[in-house]
Structure formats: structure tokens, C-alpha cells
Design a protein around this motif. Structure first.
Motif, mmCIF file in Angstrom:
data_model
loop_
_atom_site.group_PDB
_atom_site.id
_atom_site.type_symbol
_atom_site.label_atom_id
_atom_site.label_comp_id
_atom_site.label_asym_id
_atom_site.label_seq_id
_atom_site.Cartn_x
_atom_site.Cartn_y
_atom_site.Cartn_z
ATOM 1 N N GLU A 1 -9.946 2.762 -3.636
ATOM 2 C CA GLU A 1 -10.688 3.026 -2.700
ATOM 3 C C GLU A 1 -11.747 3.464 -4.563
ATOM 4 O O GLU A 1 -13.056 3.284 -3.830
ATOM 5 C CB GLU A 1 -10.240 4.414 -1.925
ATOM 6 C CG GLU A 1 -10.401 3.393 -0.536
ATOM 7 C CD GLU A 1 -9.438 4.267 0.740
ATOM 8 O OE1 GLU A 1 -9.429 5.484 0.034
ATOM 9 O OE2 GLU A 1 -9.261 3.865 1.980
ATOM 10 N N SER B 1 0.625 0.689 10.483
ATOM 11 C CA SER B 1 -0.885 0.568 10.221
ATOM 12 C C SER B 1 -0.926 0.055 10.024
ATOM 13 O O SER B 1 -1.245 -1.372 9.157
ATOM 14 C CB SER B 1 -0.790 1.939 9.280
ATOM 15 O OG SER B 1 -2.337 1.503 8.056
ATOM 16 N N GLU B 2 -2.643 -0.092 11.100
ATOM 17 C CA GLU B 2 -3.397 -2.273 10.623
ATOM 18 C C GLU B 2 -4.436 -1.675 9.284
ATOM 19 O O GLU B 2 -4.054 -2.819 8.838
ATOM 20 C CB GLU B 2 -4.376 -1.891 11.728
ATOM 21 C CG GLU B 2 -3.683 -2.801 12.835
ATOM 22 C CD GLU B 2 -4.839 -3.048 14.178
ATOM 23 O OE1 GLU B 2 -6.313 -3.718 13.699
ATOM 24 O OE2 GLU B 2 -4.514 -2.773 15.498
ATOM 25 N N ARG B 3 -4.597 -0.818 8.694
ATOM 26 C CA ARG B 3 -5.278 -0.132 7.749
ATOM 27 C C ARG B 3 -4.374 -1.163 6.752
ATOM 28 O O ARG B 3 -5.150 -2.000 5.510
ATOM 29 C CB ARG B 3 -5.988 1.084 7.776
ATOM 30 C CG ARG B 3 -5.899 1.526 6.050
ATOM 31 C CD ARG B 3 -6.880 1.033 5.944
ATOM 32 N NE ARG B 3 -8.316 1.040 4.731
ATOM 33 C CZ ARG B 3 -8.305 0.123 3.884
ATOM 34 N NH1 ARG B 3 -9.310 -0.739 4.157
ATOM 35 N NH2 ARG B 3 -9.548 1.027 2.797
ATOM 36 N N ASN B 4 -2.958 -0.460 6.827
ATOM 37 C CA ASN B 4 -1.724 -1.072 5.812
ATOM 38 C C ASN B 4 -1.993 -2.675 5.762
ATOM 39 O O ASN B 4 -1.622 -3.986 4.484
ATOM 40 C CB ASN B 4 -0.785 -0.758 5.730
ATOM 41 C CG ASN B 4 -1.021 1.295 5.539
ATOM 42 O OD1 ASN B 4 -1.850 1.466 4.630
ATOM 43 N ND2 ASN B 4 0.100 1.697 5.492
ATOM 44 N N GLU C 1 -4.931 -4.966 6.321
ATOM 45 C CA GLU C 1 -5.285 -5.019 5.875
ATOM 46 C C GLU C 1 -5.455 -4.869 4.245
ATOM 47 O O GLU C 1 -5.763 -6.008 3.452
ATOM 48 C CB GLU C 1 -6.368 -4.238 6.649
ATOM 49 C CG GLU C 1 -7.731 -5.303 6.923
ATOM 50 C CD GLU C 1 -8.563 -4.245 7.664
ATOM 51 O OE1 GLU C 1 -9.219 -3.194 6.845
ATOM 52 O OE2 GLU C 1 -8.460 -4.096 9.254
ATOM 53 N N LEU C 2 -5.214 -3.724 3.676
ATOM 54 C CA LEU C 2 -4.991 -3.022 2.454
ATOM 55 C C LEU C 2 -4.238 -4.740 1.633
ATOM 56 O O LEU C 2 -4.353 -5.384 0.969
ATOM 57 C CB LEU C 2 -4.717 -2.509 2.574
ATOM 58 C CG LEU C 2 -5.578 -1.142 2.267
ATOM 59 C CD1 LEU C 2 -4.454 0.136 2.484
ATOM 60 C CD2 LEU C 2 -6.646 -1.315 1.422
ATOM 61 N N GLN C 3 -3.524 -4.571 2.435
ATOM 62 C CA GLN C 3 -2.094 -5.407 1.654
ATOM 63 C C GLN C 3 -2.762 -7.268 1.418
ATOM 64 O O GLN C 3 -2.439 -7.485 0.741
ATOM 65 C CB GLN C 3 -1.301 -5.471 2.288
ATOM 66 C CG GLN C 3 0.634 -6.481 1.603
ATOM 67 C CD GLN C 3 1.773 -5.649 2.203
ATOM 68 O OE1 GLN C 3 2.111 -5.203 1.941
ATOM 69 N NE2 GLN C 3 2.329 -7.085 3.395
ATOM 70 N N PRO D 1 0.465 -0.678 0.248
ATOM 71 C CA PRO D 1 -0.080 -0.150 -0.097
ATOM 72 C C PRO D 1 0.912 1.185 0.132
ATOM 73 O O PRO D 1 1.416 1.338 0.423
ATOM 74 C CB PRO D 1 -1.250 -0.167 1.376
ATOM 75 C CG PRO D 1 -0.536 -1.520 1.924
ATOM 76 C CD PRO D 1 0.654 -2.030 1.544
ATOM 77 N N THR E 1 -3.574 3.834 -2.171
ATOM 78 C CA THR E 1 -4.832 3.350 -1.795
ATOM 79 C C THR E 1 -5.902 4.590 -2.260
ATOM 80 O O THR E 1 -6.944 3.832 -2.120
ATOM 81 C CB THR E 1 -4.804 4.020 -0.028
ATOM 82 O OG1 THR E 1 -3.595 3.169 0.532
ATOM 83 C CG2 THR E 1 -5.032 3.426 0.092
#
Lengths: 151, 433
Positions: B61, B107-110, B112-114, B52, B57
Motif C-alpha cells: 500500500e 479474505s477476498e481482499r487477500n 485480490e492482492l495475490q 499477502p 500488504t
């Protein structure tokens, strides 16, 4: 346009590798530039601490430099400057490599290379420069160092 | 203009769909920019799609991974469907994955995205090796093979140590190569562009991993993008030594190809290294040059209180992990200091079996995979000063994270992790008399 101004024009001839024609202020780097670890696409600045342009922003400038160095992320980082609105206006560089060529293409800014004179030596930061990549021309309007260009 | 075969024209004209046509369009623009006369066929692509980034990102999105692939990997703004990879393609290093959860401010979001990107791209046929050293874990090109790789340290290793042929490719060129099996036949793909350009004569014998890295950093600084040939009584390098040498030369300069006559496959002799041409006058590497490189790599270190030690750039070999484990046996890290060893997941599996991971973890260190602090722009919370045995990481991380750096031997780095203090110093050079 006065005769004096016209006399200060310098024309470098080379090869356009990404088409387009723009005019803007030159930012000249005498050192090669790193992409990954060398620039911050969010702000369009040089972040390599050992670099002569450390902290300087290239957004909207005609970026004149000897070539690309370092990681293969070069093209991706310059592509990100396009996507984040911090790209240079145009590129003029000396040394044609895969990193610089692909980087210019995905940054989608007019780019000229393989010039008949050294752009890094002949162009100074602050010069008004016209990049005509459709015809492979870089036209430098003064001011530039008289010492290098005896009339 | 690049000359295309009938097959390539058919791909360009849309026979195999919009994505392949866009990929051919990018490759043609790229080949023309380079002045390449033709494309070459490749069946080995190493690129990056899954990590990401803010720009990626945003595209994800807007239109999912197809949109991100189209814009970033094909330089195309159209809505396209990502086809199956046409040729074997691997994912290089990317961001941190699950093993980073809770142990670093990433980042947890990263993550998740990855994970989502990994599922998407593996369903399209991408092998998620997740390392900057694919040659350590199942992607070992053969001599003379045309490949399309990113990652400057892997490119210089493939060209020089393995004798495969690749330029330093980028995201859009590897993305386009992966679904067409083509890459511009230019630069390092052509034999005449692989001969040496500079001669470097070392008056020093390399004493180990650190010496090879410093020598590489010197060579890159001297020759920039050119092709150096190193001579002298250098000693026998191993995989980790040349991995360090090339990565350093590709950081201080842009070296993509080098020769060590008698050691690397394109140069059985000095004459072969220069293609029969007379070697140029040599540049000297001696004690003063070695000292200057050491000082340069340590010029950003000021405080001796080390918060963080990083081993494994490029990703550690098995032997490197073993060295760290042996140095940490029965010891405990300083309370304020963390130690990470970065390695490919496949090698961590071996490290686990060997008991090395357990030894390192008992001491308070970690064996992590997929990424590195520089790639993911992350270090343990509060890190102000880090130490590393990698010239490449010492070169890049201070700029990326705004922290101080110390460069030393693997053992000095482990000592710094145990004591929390930097006590490195340059060992005497092995001068060849």
C-alpha cells in the motif's frame, strides 16, 4: 559499580553476525524455536503449544535460544516482527543455521553466535544481558544460578 | 569474509542496477554470517513473493510490489525497480486463490492482492507453480545441482531424494538469488556436510504412507537439524511416502538431508552414507517408539466430532488424490463435515481429466490448490476439530488455528469425513523378525 556486582559478571565470547550493541533482559528458551507456526508476529509471542514458552512474549527481550527449527518461513516471520514492531531486542543462539542467520539479518537486531560456552545453560530468563555484537561479546550481569557458577 | 569473483563484485558495485546491488549486499551479509567462503552459481530458485501478509500488504500500500520486494525479498529500504528474474525462479505455495471464493472464510481482499502480485511477478519471469512440491509439477532438479529453495519439505526432498544441493533458504535469500543467480556456498552445498551424522535402525517395516510419516516425525525429534541415516527392512517407499517422511522430519526437527542406503542417491551403501567413516551407535525405532509418536500426534485431539478433514500436506500426489476418490466413490460426506484435498493446480488438471475431482465433489468434498489451511490460516467456518493424514499438518495447524487435531491413515480420515466421527486407531506394526 560494587565489587560484588562486578564479580557476578559472566562474559561469553563468540562471533557477532549482525552488528550493534544493546542491553536488556534475557528470555531463555531451552528448546529450539519455530518461525512459521511457532510465533505470532502481530503480538511477538510463541504460539507452538508443545513449547516451553507457549504464550510468552519476546518483544524487547534478548532472545537466547539453541537455534531455529521447522519451516523455511523462519526468517520471514522474524522479519515481520521487525516490520510490526514486535521484534526481540537482540538474539543470542547456539546452533548456526541458514534459518537463524538469515532471520537475524532481516530482523536487524544485534546477534551473537558461536559462543565459547553454552548461552542457554549459562543465561537465565530475567538476567540483565549486554549483547555487543560489534565485538562478539555477551556480558551477563546477575542474577544467575550460583550452583552453575561457583565463585 | 566471502571471496567474490569479478562478476560478483560488478553486481555488488551496481553494474546491473540498484536491485541487483542490494541483492548482492544481502547475500554478502548472509554469507559472512554463515562463514561461507564463496558463493555458488544457481539456475534454480524456489521462493515466495506473492502471498499477502499483514506486513507485506502494508508495504504494498505504501509503494506497490516493488516496495514489498525490496524490503522483504532484498532486505533493502530503498526505492528500487524490480528487474527480470536472472535465473529460473518459481513461486512456492501461497495464499488461496479464486477457487476459495465463497467456500471458506478467507479474505477476498487477500485473493485480490495475490492476483495482483501474481500478475506482477509473472511479468518479471516468476513461474507461478503455487505449490510446496515444485518437484511434482515441472521443477525437478538434477543430481548434484546447486539450487536455492525455500519450503522445508521441498528442501529435504530435493537434497535427500533427488540429490540436488540446497540449504533451507528464506524469503530474502531466494529473492536475492533470483536476480543474481548466486547463493552462499555453505552447508548442504558442500559434499563434506552431506554425510550422515546419526544412525537410526528400524525394527519395523513401513506399512504405508502413515508409517513413513510417523517414522519421519520420530527421526526429526531424535536428530533435530542433523543428518540421519535410516537402515532396516523398511520396504520400498514411493514419492508420497518420502514426501511425508521428509516433511514430518522437518517439522518435529529441522532435518534438511537424510540417507536411506540403497534408496537415496547420495548413499548407494551404508559406508557411502557416512563418507567412509565408521557409523555411530544406532538409535532404535520399534513398536514402543511408533506408539509414542502416534500418541503425540493425537495428543491434541479430544472431541471425536470431526468438522474438517485435510488431505494433501505436502500437496497431494496423483496417487493420493486417486485414493481419496476411490474411498469416496458413491458416498456422501456427513452434513457437518468438510473434506479438502490440497494439490498443485497442474495435478488438479489431471485429477479433473481422471474424473477424480468429480467423484470427490459429488461426495461433497473439494479439490483445492495453491495453498493449505496452515499457509492461509483458514479452515471451514466453525471448525473446532480437524483430522488429517499428514504428520506435518497435525503438528502445525493446532497452533496456527487453535483447533484440535486427529492424525490417522488416509482412509480413516475419509471415514471421519463421511461419518463425522473420529474412529482412528493405530494399526499393528510390521515387526521385522
Amino acid at each position: 559499580m560494587t565489587g560484588a556486582t562486578r564479580a557476578q559478571q559472566l562474559v561469553l565470547r563468540g562471533r557477532g553476525i549482525v552488528p550493534g550493541r544493546v542491553e536488556g533482559e534475557a528470555l531463555v528458551s531451552h528448546e529450539t524455536i519455530s518461525g512459521w507456526g511457532g510465533i505470532d508476529p502481530a503480538t511477538g509471542t510463541i504460539i507452538e503449544r508443545r513449547h516451553e514458552l507457549y504464550g510468552v512474549c519476546f518483544t524487547g527481550k534478548v532472545l537466547v535460544f539453541p537455534g531455529a527449527k521447522g519451516s523455511s518461513g523462519w526468517s520471514g516471520f522474524f522479519q515481520s516482527t521487525r516490520l510490526m514492531g514486535t521484534a526481540p531486542l537482540a538474539m543470542v543462539f547456539t546452533n548456526l543455521t541458514t534459518k537463524a542467520a538469515l532471520g537475524a539479518i532481516v530482523t536487524r537486531v544485534p546477534t551473537v553466535t558461536e559462543l565459547d560456552d553454552d548461552p542457554v545453560a549459562r543465561i537465565a530468563t530475567g538476567d540483565l544481558v549486554e549483547v555487543d555484537a560489534d565485538n562478539g561479546l555477551v556480558v551477563v550481569h546477575g542474577p544467575w544460578s550460583q550452583a552453575c557458577h561457583p565463585q | 569474509m566471502v571471496a567474490l569473483t569479478d562478476e560478483e563484485k560488478a553486481m555488488r558495485d551496481g553494474r546491473d542496477g540498484d536491485a541487483v546491488a542490494a541483492a548482492m549486499d544481502l547475500l554478502i551479509r548472509y554469507a559472512d554470517a554463515l562463514g561461507a567462503e564463496q558463493l555458488c552459481e544457481t539456475r534454480n530458485v524456489a521462493g515466495t513473493n506473492t502471498q499477502p501478509s499483514p506486513a507485506k500488504t502494508k508495504l504494498f500500500e505504501e509503494g506497490g510490489w516493488s516496495k514489498a520486494f525490496s524490503v522483504i525479498s532484498l532486505d533493502c529500504d530503498d526505492d528500487i525497480e524490480v528487474p527480470q528474474m536472472k535465473v529460473p525462479t518459481c513461486q512456492l505455495q501461497h495464499g488461496f486463490g479464486n477457487d476459495a471464493l465463497g467456500i471458506m472464510p478467507y479474505s477476498e481482499r487477500n485473493i485480490e492482492l495475490q492476483a495482483g502480485a501474481e500478475s506482477f511477478y509473472s511479468s518479471k519471469g516468476v513461474n507461478v507453480l503455487a505449490t510446496c512440491t515444485p518437484y511434482q509439477v515441472g521443477n525437478l532438479p538434477t543430481y548434484g545441482e546447486h539450487i536455492a529453495w525455500m519450503e522445508s519439505s521441498a528442501v529435504v526432498y530435493a537434497n535427500s531424494v533427488l540429490g540436488a544441493r540446497t540449504n533451507c533458504e528464506g524469503g530474502a535469500s531466494t529473492g536475492s538469488a533470483s536476480i543474481t543467480g548466486r547463493i552462499p556456498c555453505w552447508g548442504n552445498h558442500l559434499v563434506e556436510n552431506r554425510y550422515g551424522t546419526h544412525l537410526i535402525e528400524s525394527g519395523l517395516r513401513m506399512t504405508g504412507f502413515q508409517d513413513w510419516g510417523m517414522f519421519g516425525y520420530f527421526v526429526g525429534d531424535m536428530v533435530q537439524e542433523a543428518r540421519p541415516v535410516m537402515i532396516g527392512d523398511l520396504g520400498q517407499p514411493d514419492l508420497a511416502d518420502l514426501k511425508h517422511f521428509g516433511a514430518a522430519a522437518a517439522s518435529s526437527g529441522g532435518v534438511e538431508m537424510y540417507h536411506i542406503p540403497g534408496r537415496t542417491p547420495d548413499a548407494p551403501t551404508l559406508e557411502a552414507a557416512f563418507g567412509g567413516a565408521a557409523p555411530p551407535e544406532s538409535l532404535h525405532y520399534g513398536e514402543a517408539e511408533r506408539r509414542a509418536i502416534y500418541d503425540s500426534l493425537n495428543s491434541i485431539g479430544n472431541s471425536e466430532d470431526v468438522d474438517f478433514v485435510l488431505i494433501g500436506c505436502p500437496h497431494a500426489s496423483l496417487e493420493q488424490i486417486g485414493r481419496v476418490a476411490r474411498a469416496l466413490e458413491g458416498r456422501t460426506l456427513s452434513a457437518g463435515t468438510e473434506l479438502w484435498v490440497m494439490t498443485p493446480r497442474a495435478l488438479r488438471a489431471v485429477s479433473d481429466r481422471n474424473g477424480w475431482t468429480a467423484t470427490i465433489e459429488r461426495a461433497g468434498g473439494r479439490v483445492l490448490t495453491d495453498s493449505c489451511p496452515a499457509m492461509s490460516r483458514v479452515a471451514p467456518a466453525g471448525t473446532k476439530v480437524f483430522a488429517t493424514d499428514s504428520a506435518k499438518q497435525a503438528h502445525y495447524l493446532p497452533a496456527i488455528l487453535g483447533i484440535e487435531a486427529w492424525f490417522g491413515t488416509t482412509e480413516e480420515c475419509v471415514e471421519a469425513a463421511v461419518t463425522g466421527r473420529w474412529r482412528g486407531s493405530l494399526a499393528p506394526a510390521a515387526v521385522v523378525r
